[in-house]
Design a protein around this motif. Structure first.
Motif, PDB file in Angstrom:
ATOM      1  N   LYS A 111       1.019  -1.164   0.534  1.00 47.82           N
ATOM      2  CA  LYS A 111      -0.012   0.234  -0.330  1.00 47.82           C
ATOM      3  C   LYS A 111       0.652   0.804  -0.117  1.00 47.82           C
ATOM      4  CE  LYS A 111      -3.694  -2.334   2.400  1.00 47.82           C
ATOM      5  NZ  LYS A 111      -4.531  -2.760   4.087  1.00 47.82           N
ATOM      6  N   ASN A 112       0.479   2.056  -0.914  1.00 45.99           N
ATOM      7  CA  ASN A 112       1.155   3.201  -1.009  1.00 45.99           C
ATOM      8  C   ASN A 112       1.812   3.892   0.214  1.00 45.99           C
ATOM      9  OD1 ASN A 112       1.200   2.686  -3.768  1.00 45.99           O
ATOM     10  ND2 ASN A 112      -1.289   4.736  -4.289  1.00 45.99           N
ATOM     11  N   TRP A 113       0.541   4.580   1.562  1.00 43.62           N
ATOM     12  CA  TRP A 113       0.701   4.560   2.737  1.00 43.62           C
ATOM     13  C   TRP A 113       1.876   4.141   3.677  1.00 43.62           C
ATOM     14  CZ3 TRP A 113      -0.424   2.295   7.328  1.00 43.62           C
ATOM     15  CH2 TRP A 113      -1.356   2.047   7.465  1.00 43.62           C
ATOM     16  N   PHE A 163      -0.521   1.327  12.124  1.00 42.99           N
ATOM     17  CA  PHE A 163      -1.503   2.324  11.944  1.00 42.99           C
ATOM     18  C   PHE A 163       0.100   3.056  12.502  1.00 42.99           C
ATOM     19  CE2 PHE A 163      -5.169   0.988  11.514  1.00 42.99           C
ATOM     20  CZ  PHE A 163      -5.525   0.733   9.853  1.00 42.99           C
ATOM     21  N   SER A 164       0.866   3.676  13.559  1.00 46.74           N
ATOM     22  CA  SER A 164       1.418   4.056  14.791  1.00 46.74           C
ATOM     23  C   SER A 164       2.844   3.607  13.905  1.00 46.74           C
ATOM     24  CB  SER A 164       1.459   3.883  15.794  1.00 46.74           C
ATOM     25  OG  SER A 164       1.937   2.770  16.507  1.00 46.74           O
ATOM     26  N   THR A 165       3.370   2.726  12.717  1.00 44.83           N
ATOM     27  CA  THR A 165       4.407   2.066  13.054  1.00 44.83           C
ATOM     28  C   THR A 165       4.702   2.493  11.492  1.00 44.83           C
ATOM     29  OG1 THR A 165       4.068   0.080  13.164  1.00 44.83           O
ATOM     30  CG2 THR A 165       4.812   0.356  15.007  1.00 44.83           C
ATOM     31  N   ILE A 166       3.699   2.182  10.987  1.00 46.16           N
ATOM     32  CA  ILE A 166       4.101   1.753   8.761  1.00 46.16           C
ATOM     33  C   ILE A 166       4.982   1.023   8.713  1.00 46.16           C
ATOM     34  CG2 ILE A 166       3.359   3.942   6.920  1.00 46.16           C
ATOM     35  CD1 ILE A 166       1.527   5.215   9.330  1.00 46.16           C
ATOM     36  N   SER A 205       5.262   8.127  10.104  1.00 43.36           N
ATOM     37  CA  SER A 205       5.403   6.926  11.386  1.00 43.36           C
ATOM     38  C   SER A 205       5.677   7.334  12.539  1.00 43.36           C
ATOM     39  CB  SER A 205       7.020   5.567  11.597  1.00 43.36           C
ATOM     40  OG  SER A 205       7.709   5.211  12.462  1.00 43.36           O
ATOM     41  N   HIS A 206       5.708   6.931  13.826  1.00 41.07           N
ATOM     42  CA  HIS A 206       5.543   7.776  15.224  1.00 41.07           C
ATOM     43  C   HIS A 206       7.241   7.999  15.526  1.00 41.07           C
ATOM     44  CE1 HIS A 206       6.909   3.010  17.624  1.00 41.07           C
ATOM     45  NE2 HIS A 206       7.260   3.771  16.106  1.00 41.07           N
ATOM     46  N   ILE A 207       7.921   7.591  14.717  1.00 42.47           N
ATOM     47  CA  ILE A 207       9.509   7.793  15.016  1.00 42.47           C
ATOM     48  C   ILE A 207       9.236   9.109  14.950  1.00 42.47           C
ATOM     49  CG2 ILE A 207      11.606   8.016  14.096  1.00 42.47           C
ATOM     50  CD1 ILE A 207      10.762   5.124  15.439  1.00 42.47           C
ATOM     51  N   ASN A 208       8.986  10.080  14.301  1.00 44.07           N
ATOM     52  CA  ASN A 208       8.680  11.390  14.344  1.00 44.07           C
ATOM     53  C   ASN A 208       8.026  12.141  15.234  1.00 44.07           C
ATOM     54  OD1 ASN A 208       9.835  11.348  11.236  1.00 44.07           O
ATOM     55  ND2 ASN A 208       7.837  10.948  10.878  1.00 44.07           N
ATOM     56  N   LEU A 209       7.388  11.413  15.967  1.00 41.97           N
ATOM     57  CA  LEU A 209       6.889  11.776  16.817  1.00 41.97           C
ATOM     58  C   LEU A 209       7.753  11.228  18.346  1.00 41.97           C
ATOM     59  CD1 LEU A 209       3.729  12.473  18.527  1.00 41.97           C
ATOM     60  CD2 LEU A 209       3.753  10.629  19.197  1.00 41.97           C
ATOM     61  N   LEU A 210       8.869  10.554  18.490  1.00 43.70           N
ATOM     62  CA  LEU A 210       9.428  10.890  19.548  1.00 43.70           C
ATOM     63  C   LEU A 210      10.923  12.280  19.133  1.00 43.70           C
ATOM     64  CD1 LEU A 210      10.180   6.815  19.312  1.00 43.70           C
ATOM     65  CD2 LEU A 210       9.512   7.843  20.877  1.00 43.70           C
ATOM     66  N   THR A 211      10.732  12.160  18.126  1.00 43.94           N
ATOM     67  CA  THR A 211      11.864  13.249  18.028  1.00 43.94           C
ATOM     68  C   THR A 211      10.910  14.477  18.552  1.00 43.94           C
ATOM     69  OG1 THR A 211      12.349  12.810  15.896  1.00 43.94           O
ATOM     70  CG2 THR A 211      13.105  14.821  16.251  1.00 43.94           C
TER      71      THR A 211
END
Length: 457
Positions: free
Chosen positions: A75-77, A157-160, A85-91
């Motif tokens: 899937k494209n997403w 959905f959070s880890t992609i 990804s939630h990795i950006n949120l961890l930043t």
């Protein structure tokens, strides 16, 4: 029985038949192979079958059956992991340490220490087709799975990361965590001196001499694997696997045994462990009976347990409620319970931090084993690396010695961990009973503490 040929090869074969036997100017036209009629019944039946197959192939060709369109490779997403990804949120969480801790169940420094340890075992190579999922992404996905108990389908959905990939990433990362941590953080005593060091901590912290550990077990709720029938079905009406553990005086596991199926009687759980086999054979290097420090009384080294375990020379359990006919027995029960409650707190802390234990774990048994053992070794790792944030004092039992009131900390009652069932009375070795009487006498005489009567009246 004949089966319909694959569509692709059906087209190829039908084209071959048309060009070879049917179309004009073919090498073997119908006039050639149909000149002589067949008279042998067996040959006729064979030819009829051949003609039926030939007719089917021609029909497939004429109807121009279309190939089924191939689904998307991905899937494209899911291909935009760097973006979503939630990795950006961890930043962002680096600016908010409490949020980081709540998200991964540990602070940033501890997390990166763990990441450095497991990276050599979970790092994959990039290929010409795609970039590999990094160790950072693998570890954060695993910690979120353990911390929340969410399904792979939800976690994607959070880890992609696709559920299929999570299905092998998470067990693999759990195995890696256990591999790199258990030698330093889940060490089982191997010498008499190491056992004595544990007992000294129990005497200092909990006023219980010659105690080698607090023992308990829990049913871990699972979704039974297909075809398992009643193999994992326990007396509480659930499917489970059993975790048996011994903890030291500092709320850390020194032994974990997981995997006994829930159908086994709770009295037989201990008997199924390698620990008990070595215990019975005298291979644990447990010290012999010795004189208690600053007294003349000799007592053996023992494990403390509850009513789910047998009373033995080296396993002490409380008197049953109906047998509490004296102050001395009540004092013994209080002193033993005070030391044994540690293991209840440990299970409670682990269940609160790793919410996977609030679910029915829906994985293959071998993967459940990896996950449970990873949680146990992670508990010890965090108790040593970050005890103040992982297990602050308010989550532990506390005795108000002046008023005789116990304030209870975390336990596993609100989780899907179930306690082992109480044993029937059975026959108890008289020597074991005498040992319990010796400990009872010690606690009411030279080993008494000033506040103990506040908790029995």
């Amino acid at each position: 029985m004949a089966t319909c040929p694959n569509e692709k090869y059906g087209h190829i074969f039908s084209d071959y038949v048309l060009k070879t036997y049917i179309e004009s100017q073919c090498p073997f036209p119908p006039e050639m192979w149909a000149e002589e009629p067949y008279t042998n019944p067996r040959d006729m039946a064979t030819n009829e079958d051949a003609l039926a197959v030939l007719g089917l192939l021609i029909a497939m060709k004429n109807n121009k059956i279309k190939k089924r369109k191939r689904r998307l490779w991905c899937k494209n997403w899911l291909q935009k992991r760097n973006e979503y990804s939630h990795i950006n949120l961890l930043t962002e969480f680096k600016l908010f340490p409490k949020d980081w801790h709540n998200y991964l169940r540990m602070d940033e420094e501890t997390y990166f220490q763990l990441l450095s340890l497991v990276t050599p075992f979970i790092k994959k190579k990039d290929t010409v087709m795609r970039k590999s999922i990094s160790p950072h992404e693998r570890l954060t996905a695993t910690l979120r799975f353990l911390g929340t108990g969410r399904s792979y389908e939800d976690l994607k959905f959070s880890t992609i990361i696709s559920p299929q990939a999570l299905g092998y990433i998470i067990p693999e990362t759990c195995e890696a965590m256990y591999k790199v941590l258990h030698k330093d953080y889940l060490k089982f005593p191997r010498t008499s001196e190491e056992w004595r060091n544990i007992s000294q901590r129990f005497e200092k912290n909990w006023n219980f001499p010659h105690c080698l550990g607090a023992m308990d077990g829990k049913h871990i709720s699972i979704v039974p694997p297909s075809g398992s029938g009643s193999e994992f079905f326990n007396y509480k009406g659930r499917h489970s696997m059993v975790l048996l553990a011994i903890v030291n005086a500092d709320y850390q596991f020194i032994m974990c045994d997981f995997g006994t199926n829930g159908r086994i009687s709770d009295g037989g759980v201990l008997n199924n462990t390698k620990f008990y086999e070595k215990f019975q054979n005298g291979d644990l290097k447990i010290p012999d009976m010795e004189t208690v420090k600053d007294t003349s009384r000799k007592l053996p080294y023992v494990f403390v347990a509850d009513d789910a375990f047998p009373l033995q020379i080296n396993i002490m359990k409380p008197f049953r409620q109906a047998a509490l006919v004296s102050i001395e027995r009540k004092v013994f029960n209080y002193r033993l319970s005070r030391a044994r409650r540690i293991v209840e707190n440990v299970f409670g802390i682990m269940a609160a931090r790793f919410r996977i234990f609030h679910t029915q774990i829906n994985l293959e048994p071998k993967n459940i084993d990896s996950i449970v053992m990873a949680c146990c070794v992670l508990h010890n790792f965090l108790m040593k690396s970050a005890p103040n944030t992982y297990a602050p004092t308010e989550v532990l039992d506390h005795d108000d010695i002046e008023n005789g009131i116990t304030t209870f900390g975390l336990d596993s009652q609100d989780s899907n961990m179930d306690r082992l069932d109480r044993r029937t009375q059975g026959n108890t070795n008289n020597t074991a009973k005498n040992v319990r009487e010796d400990f009872m006498s010690y606690f009411s005489n030279e080993g008494q503490v000033p506040w103990q009567l506040n908790f029995v009246y």
